[in-house]
Design a protein around this motif. Structure first.
Motif, short mmCIF file in Angstrom:
data_model
loop_
_atom_site.label_atom_id
_atom_site.label_comp_id
_atom_site.label_asym_id
_atom_site.label_seq_id
_atom_site.Cartn_x
_atom_site.Cartn_y
_atom_site.Cartn_z
N GLY A 27 0.62 -1.18 -0.02
CA GLY A 27 -0.01 -0.02 0.09
C GLY A 27 0.93 1.28 -0.18
N PHE A 28 0.71 2.11 -0.97
CA PHE A 28 1.48 3.09 -0.91
C PHE A 28 1.30 4.48 0.13
CE2 PHE A 28 2.57 2.79 -5.84
CZ PHE A 28 3.03 1.54 -5.64
N CYS A 29 -0.09 4.35 0.54
CA CYS A 29 -0.27 5.46 1.44
C CYS A 29 -0.61 4.86 2.82
CB CYS A 29 -1.49 6.01 1.23
SG CYS A 29 -1.27 7.12 -0.45
N GLY A 55 -5.09 0.58 13.53
CA GLY A 55 -6.14 -0.46 13.91
C GLY A 55 -5.95 -0.70 15.49
N ASN A 56 -6.80 -1.68 15.86
CA ASN A 56 -6.66 -2.08 17.32
C ASN A 56 -5.18 -2.46 17.81
OD1 ASN A 56 -9.49 -1.65 17.45
ND2 ASN A 56 -9.75 -3.54 17.10
N SER A 57 -4.56 -3.02 17.01
CA SER A 57 -3.12 -3.55 17.46
C SER A 57 -2.08 -3.28 16.55
CB SER A 57 -3.09 -5.45 17.40
OG SER A 57 -3.62 -5.82 16.47
N GLY A 58 -2.19 -1.91 16.19
CA GLY A 58 -1.16 -1.17 15.21
C GLY A 58 -1.78 -0.81 13.94
N ASP A 59 -0.92 -0.61 13.00
CA ASP A 59 -1.55 0.04 11.81
C ASP A 59 -2.47 -0.98 11.13
OD1 ASP A 59 -0.07 2.16 12.12
OD2 ASP A 59 1.65 1.92 10.85
N LEU A 60 -3.41 -0.44 10.26
CA LEU A 60 -4.20 -1.19 9.44
C LEU A 60 -3.50 -1.91 8.46
CD1 LEU A 60 -7.69 1.11 9.35
CD2 LEU A 60 -7.39 -1.09 10.50
N PRO A 61 -3.93 -3.05 7.63
CA PRO A 61 -3.10 -3.82 6.51
C PRO A 61 -3.40 -2.44 5.52
CG PRO A 61 -5.22 -5.00 7.43
CD PRO A 61 -5.06 -3.86 8.23
N PRO A 62 -2.41 -2.79 4.51
CA PRO A 62 -2.43 -1.95 3.17
C PRO A 62 -3.74 -2.07 2.61
CG PRO A 62 -0.81 -3.83 3.34
CD PRO A 62 -1.32 -3.96 4.54
N ARG A 63 -4.06 -0.94 2.05
CA ARG A 63 -5.43 -1.18 1.17
C ARG A 63 -5.27 -2.05 -0.09
NH1 ARG A 63 -9.79 0.22 2.86
NH2 ARG A 63 -10.21 0.27 0.74
N PRO A 64 -6.21 -2.97 -0.22
CA PRO A 64 -6.30 -3.97 -1.29
C PRO A 64 -6.21 -3.57 -2.50
CG PRO A 64 -8.54 -4.00 -0.28
CD PRO A 64 -7.45 -2.74 0.58
N GLU A 65 -6.50 -2.29 -2.86
CA GLU A 65 -6.50 -1.69 -4.30
C GLU A 65 -4.84 -1.36 -4.96
OE1 GLU A 65 -9.86 0.32 -1.88
OE2 GLU A 65 -7.80 -0.08 -1.72
N CYS A 66 -4.33 -1.19 -4.01
CA CYS A 66 -2.89 -0.66 -4.51
C CYS A 66 -2.10 -1.18 -5.24
CB CYS A 66 -2.18 0.11 -3.18
SG CYS A 66 -0.90 0.98 -3.53
N ALA A 67 -1.54 -2.68 -4.46
CA ALA A 67 -0.69 -3.33 -5.26
C ALA A 67 -1.08 -4.02 -6.72
CB ALA A 67 -0.21 -4.62 -4.41
N GLN A 126 3.47 -10.60 5.65
CA GLN A 126 2.57 -11.66 5.24
C GLN A 126 1.83 -11.25 4.00
OE1 GLN A 126 -0.96 -12.44 7.62
NE2 GLN A 126 -0.59 -10.59 8.54
N TYR A 127 1.50 -9.84 3.85
CA TYR A 127 0.53 -9.32 2.84
C TYR A 127 1.39 -9.34 1.44
CZ TYR A 127 -1.98 -7.52 6.69
OH TYR A 127 -2.68 -7.39 7.81
N ALA A 128 2.74 -9.00 1.51
CA ALA A 128 3.68 -9.08 0.38
C ALA A 128 3.72 -10.72 -0.08
CB ALA A 128 5.03 -8.38 0.63
N GLN A 129 4.05 -11.49 0.87
CA GLN A 129 3.78 -12.88 0.37
C GLN A 129 2.73 -13.33 -0.05
OE1 GLN A 129 5.67 -14.59 4.24
NE2 GLN A 129 7.25 -13.18 4.03
#
Length: 194
Positions: A86-88, A93-105, A127-130
């Motif tokens: 996610g570029f932005c 979130g509750n336990s850190g930053d939210l996941p990257p936006r799914p539209e970006c990659a 995990q998101y990149a993998q």
């Protein structure tokens, strides 16, 4: 260079996640047509979002230690390209930053990859990149995927995220520092000096 310059300009002006994130979109990435190693992480944190410099935080310091490179080498775009999932900054979130936006990659990564003829190695951080790049080739979880890093070479090198939040994971998995980091450094050194 012109095609990549145009693509970078379009990506920097991207508004695909406008209204879905807590700030105005401010894409953060670095790329050059001669980039040899691509760093694919999650998404910028607040410090990176504010400075516009990727990996300009404690996670970046740890990543550079793993790679055994200084800031000057790391920010040399002819060596390291940086395209997060996610570029932005996605928000908190509750336990850190939210996941990257799914539209970006899916929108940007395939276009950028076509313009990187010298690319030799893609570091898949977290995990998101993998999940995106390895698809069905991933193991049962992130730990097992990272442990099986040799299965993905020479194209990909999966890593855990170097966030301070993952220090406990590193303590529980001492093989990472002993076995994976030396191999990572060797592969990065070889690509940088090829």
């Amino acid at each position: 260079m012109d095609k990549l310059y145009l693509l970078s300009s379009q990506a920097r002006a991207c508004l695909i996640c406008a209204g879905k994130i807590p700030f105005e979109p401010k894409p953060v990435f670095r790329i050059h047509p001669k980039s040899k190693i691509l760093v694919v992480g999650q998404a910028p944190g607040t410090k990176v979002q504010n400075t516009g410099i990727p990996w300009n935080d404690p996670s970046g310091e740890e990543l550079r230690r793993w790679l055994d490179v200084g800031r000057e080498e790391f920010y040399n775009e002819e060596i390291f390209g940086i395209l997060p999932m996610g570029f932005c900054y996605p928000g908190k979130g509750n336990s850190g930053d939210l996941p990257p936006r799914p539209e970006c990659a899916p929108t940007w990564h395939p276009q950028f990859l076509k313009e990187l003829p010298d690319l030799k190695l893609i570091l898949l951080i977290g995990q998101y990149a993998q999940r995106y790049y390895l698809n069905g080739e991933r193991k049962s979880n992130l730990t097992e995927t990272v442990k099986a890093f040799k299965d993905y070479l020479p194209q990909y090198f999966p890593l855990v995220h170097p966030s301070p939040r993952n220090r406990l994971w590193q303590r529980k998995n001492p093989w990472f520092e002993k076995q994976v980091i030396p191999e990572l450094r060797q592969h990065v050194f070889e690509v940088m000096n090829a």
